[in-house]
Structures are given as C-alpha cells and as structure tokens.
Design an enzyme around this catalytic site. Structure first.
Site, PDB file in Angstrom:
ATOM      1  N   TYR A  77     -31.431  36.714 -12.742  1.00 40.83           N
ATOM      2  CA  TYR A  77     -30.904  36.885 -11.487  1.00 40.83           C
ATOM      3  C   TYR A  77     -30.762  38.162 -11.244  1.00 40.83           C
ATOM      4  O   TYR A  77     -31.152  38.867 -10.161  1.00 40.83           O
ATOM      5  CB  TYR A  77     -29.735  36.173 -11.425  1.00 40.83           C
ATOM      6  CG  TYR A  77     -29.100  36.109  -9.873  1.00 40.83           C
ATOM      7  CD1 TYR A  77     -29.372  34.985  -9.225  1.00 40.83           C
ATOM      8  CD2 TYR A  77     -28.289  37.206  -9.560  1.00 40.83           C
ATOM      9  CE1 TYR A  77     -28.900  34.828  -7.714  1.00 40.83           C
ATOM     10  CE2 TYR A  77     -27.590  36.946  -8.108  1.00 40.83           C
ATOM     11  CZ  TYR A  77     -28.088  36.066  -7.180  1.00 40.83           C
ATOM     12  OH  TYR A  77     -27.581  35.990  -6.052  1.00 40.83           O
ATOM     13  N   ASP A  78     -30.088  38.995 -12.193  1.00 37.04           N
ATOM     14  CA  ASP A  78     -30.005  40.375 -11.997  1.00 37.04           C
ATOM     15  C   ASP A  78     -31.187  41.304 -11.799  1.00 37.04           C
ATOM     16  O   ASP A  78     -31.621  42.121 -11.272  1.00 37.04           O
ATOM     17  CB  ASP A  78     -29.160  40.938 -13.339  1.00 37.04           C
ATOM     18  CG  ASP A  78     -28.598  42.247 -12.944  1.00 37.04           C
ATOM     19  OD1 ASP A  78     -27.658  42.493 -12.298  1.00 37.04           O
ATOM     20  OD2 ASP A  78     -29.291  43.229 -13.873  1.00 37.04           O
ATOM     21  N   GLU A  81     -32.249  40.854  -8.133  1.00 39.35           N
ATOM     22  CA  GLU A  81     -31.392  41.692  -7.405  1.00 39.35           C
ATOM     23  C   GLU A  81     -31.782  43.172  -7.577  1.00 39.35           C
ATOM     24  O   GLU A  81     -31.882  43.819  -6.514  1.00 39.35           O
ATOM     25  CB  GLU A  81     -29.900  41.579  -7.761  1.00 39.35           C
ATOM     26  CG  GLU A  81     -29.020  40.250  -7.481  1.00 39.35           C
ATOM     27  CD  GLU A  81     -27.613  40.724  -7.791  1.00 39.35           C
ATOM     28  OE1 GLU A  81     -26.960  40.266  -6.873  1.00 39.35           O
ATOM     29  OE2 GLU A  81     -27.352  40.903  -9.101  1.00 39.35           O
ATOM     30  N   SER A  96     -22.803  31.759   5.654  1.00 42.57           N
ATOM     31  CA  SER A  96     -23.712  31.130   6.190  1.00 42.57           C
ATOM     32  C   SER A  96     -23.864  31.526   7.624  1.00 42.57           C
ATOM     33  O   SER A  96     -22.782  31.792   8.552  1.00 42.57           O
ATOM     34  CB  SER A  96     -23.431  29.519   6.297  1.00 42.57           C
ATOM     35  OG  SER A  96     -24.199  28.690   7.428  1.00 42.57           O
ATOM     36  N   SER A  97     -24.907  31.686   8.453  1.00 43.97           N
ATOM     37  CA  SER A  97     -26.176  32.460   8.118  1.00 43.97           C
ATOM     38  C   SER A  97     -26.609  32.953   9.346  1.00 43.97           C
ATOM     39  O   SER A  97     -27.542  32.512   9.722  1.00 43.97           O
ATOM     40  CB  SER A  97     -27.260  31.615   7.379  1.00 43.97           C
ATOM     41  OG  SER A  97     -26.939  31.403   5.871  1.00 43.97           O
ATOM     42  N   PHE A 214     -30.329  33.279  10.845  1.00 39.60           N
ATOM     43  CA  PHE A 214     -31.038  33.189   9.413  1.00 39.60           C
ATOM     44  C   PHE A 214     -31.593  31.763   8.769  1.00 39.60           C
ATOM     45  O   PHE A 214     -30.521  31.127   8.868  1.00 39.60           O
ATOM     46  CB  PHE A 214     -30.059  33.994   8.217  1.00 39.60           C
ATOM     47  CG  PHE A 214     -30.148  35.731   8.305  1.00 39.60           C
ATOM     48  CD1 PHE A 214     -31.143  36.070   7.827  1.00 39.60           C
ATOM     49  CD2 PHE A 214     -29.095  36.170   8.775  1.00 39.60           C
ATOM     50  CE1 PHE A 214     -31.439  37.467   7.903  1.00 39.60           C
ATOM     51  CE2 PHE A 214     -28.990  37.421   8.529  1.00 39.60           C
ATOM     52  CZ  PHE A 214     -30.198  38.453   8.336  1.00 39.60           C
ATOM     53  N   GLU A 216     -32.858  30.668   4.699  1.00 41.53           N
ATOM     54  CA  GLU A 216     -33.028  30.885   3.536  1.00 41.53           C
ATOM     55  C   GLU A 216     -33.391  29.624   2.883  1.00 41.53           C
ATOM     56  O   GLU A 216     -32.857  28.399   3.067  1.00 41.53           O
ATOM     57  CB  GLU A 216     -31.638  31.399   2.726  1.00 41.53           C
ATOM     58  CG  GLU A 216     -31.161  32.796   3.493  1.00 41.53           C
ATOM     59  CD  GLU A 216     -30.054  32.116   4.103  1.00 41.53           C
ATOM     60  OE1 GLU A 216     -29.601  32.290   5.397  1.00 41.53           O
ATOM     61  OE2 GLU A 216     -29.020  31.186   3.477  1.00 41.53           O
TER      62      GLU A 216
END
Length: 320
Positions: A77-78, A81, A96-97, A214, A216
């Site tokens: 995950y890093d 990012e 949200s969003s 947005f 996602e």
C-alpha cells in the site's frame, strides 16, 4: 427532469405555493495551508480561506511476499501511495466522495492542464444522461499528470502533503496475492494475477448549485496472466464507471457537463502481493505554490504558466 433540477436548485420556499429565486452563492474558495512548502489536509488548523483543492491520483504497487501477510499489505500500500504523484507519509482519512461548491479541481479549475485548456483532450465516448442530454467522457490522464506536477514524485518532490498530515481523501484500494506455485487461484482468499483501480471526476453542469462527483473503484484480475486481456477489461469497465456516474446523478437530479476517468493497474509475478489505490485528496495549497498574484490568479493560469512561475521543469508531457 432538467427543469425539475433547475427549480430545486434555484428556488427556495417562502410560503405555501410561493417560491423566490436564489442568487448564485458567494463562497470563499481560497485554500492556502499554513506551510510554505507543504500542502495540508482540508479542515486542519491554520489554513487561510474556507476552500479546498481536489487532486486526482490512481496508482499501484507490488512487493515480494514474506511470511507476514499484514506487513506485506502495509508495504505494498505504501508503494502505491509513493508511486506517481507523491502522497507518502500521510494519515489518510476517508471521505465520500464529492468536490463541493467550496472546492476546486487541480488541473481543471486551478492551473488548468494545457491539453484541456487548448482543446487537445478529445472525448473518448459519449453517454446519455437521465434527461437525454449528452455526457462527454474524457481520459483523466491530464488531471492525473497535474497532480504529479503539484506534489512531485518520490524522487523529485514538490508541494506534497506535510509528512504526518491528516488528509481527508476520497479513496478505495484493493490488495491481492499471486501464489508462488503454478496452480488454480483461490479468489475467495484474495488471490489474483493483477490489481487495478479507477478514479472518475464528473463536473456538474451547474457548479454554483451542485457538487462534482467522485467515483472510485478497485478490483482484482483473476481471469489469466495476460496483461492484454486485463487492459481490454479495464477499457470496457470504464463504461460501467460512467453508468454509475449517470445513476448517481439521477438520484440527486444532477446533470454533469463532463466526466474524466482514469485507471492504474499492475500485473503480479508469482509470489508477489499487489495493491491498487484510487485517491482524491482534499488539500490546502502550500503557500509557495500560490503565485505572487494571489490564489485567485490560479483560475486564469495554465499548468505550464504555473510551472514557469514556480521555476519547475515539467515532470509529465503537457502536450497531451
């Protein structure tokens, strides 16, 4: 339905069967962080102005699996990012969003990407909204590149969020593992051949009275180890993302002027863990990212103009 939207958005009840017209709201969209060289999360103390800036990012990363699945997930995950537009070392808070009436989109409203400003960005396709009007769908690459130009990359950092900052983000992510052995996958256990993520921003047709949306999405590719097949799926899935935009607009009687959609993906090698994230951080701009002519002047600048004022060389191709 379009007339209904206009009535709901532009009138206010004064008494039974009597409505008065609403004036366009005057909202302070200034968004300047308390730090010279760092952006900060929206809503954090010390900011100047009531506004915020939405930045778009989709990224993916992989890491070789160890014997600790939890740590592997953290590391991959890093990596996502810190790939592309750098947002490493932040405390990511989920929202949200929407980009609301106090917000502006970096690369579109502020420091508009040259490809958008010059009309070089052409629609990928068009869909019909609930009232029959056309919604043009564009590749989000210019907006994603604009995020890279603002935040920089892990190797060439610019005005990225303050390390350790608390940053509200529209975000989703997915993690999957490809087994070391050549055997059938167990998708129910989080196994796959690849990972992918999408981000879409749909700009309201009436931004004085409705928010931008947005969307996602993120998922795992489990069909085979062909990147070509995965890309074909992602191109088709783009239309499903736009379908969700139209349906969300129907729910709130909001029409959109245009939609930008982009995705990231990563195929995994055997014994790798992959992570794909989609992120829309809501930030206030570093003080030194604001031109000497003031925050509002960003609405009149193209991205190349902003880069010249910052004395930066482009990290992306602005001709697209």
């Amino acid at each position: 339905m379009k007339n209904l939207e206009k009535r709901r958005n532009r009138t206010i009840a004064r008494a039974q069967n009597r409505h008065a017209g609403m004036r366009a709201p005057h909202i302070d969209k200034t968004a300047i962080s308390p730090y010279d060289y760092y952006c900060d999360g929206y809503g954090m103390p010390g900011a100047y102005g009531n506004g915020y800036v939405s930045v778009l990012k989709v990224s993916a990363g992989t890491v070789e699996k160890t014997n600790d699945l939890l740590i592997d997930g953290i590391v991959t995950y890093d990596k996502a990012e810190t790939a592309d537009a750098y947002i490493g070392q932040i405390n990511m808070l989920t929202a949200s969003s929407f980009c609301g009436m106090a917000g502006q989109v970096w690369g579109y409203d502020l420091a508009r990407h040259d490809g958008i400003a010059n009309g070089k960005s052409k629609p990928l396709f068009t869909e019909r909204q609930f009232d029959g009007s056309a919604l043009e769908v564009f590749d989000a690459a210019p907006l994603l590149d604009a995020g890279v130009e603002l935040f920089g990359t892990a190797e060439d950092r610019r005005f990225h969020p303050l390390p350790g900052a608390h940053v509200i983000c529209a975000n989703k992510g997915v993690t999957a593992y490809r087994p070391k052995e050549d055997r059938p996958l167990r998708p129910e256990e989080g196994e796959g051949y690849g990972v992918w993520s999408f981000i879409a921003i749909s700009l309201s047709a009436d931004r004085d009275f409705a928010a931008d949306l947005f969307i996602e999405d993120a998922g795992v590719w489990t069909e085979n180890d062909s990147e070509k097949d995965m890309l074909a799926f992602l191109e088709q899935h783009r239309r499903e993302i736009v379908w969700s935009v139209i349906e969300c607009g129907r729910d709130s009687n909001v029409l959109f002027e245009r939609t930008y959609v982009g995705y990231a993906h990563r195929m995994m090698k055997p014994n790798e863990i992959g992570d794909a994230i989609t992120v829309g951080p809501y930030v206030t701009l570093a003080r030194n990212a604001v031109p000497a002519t003031g925050f509002a002047s960003l609405n009149d600048l193209q991205l190349s103009d902003w880069l010249k004022q910052m004395d930066f060389e482009p990290l992306t191709d602005l001709s697209k």
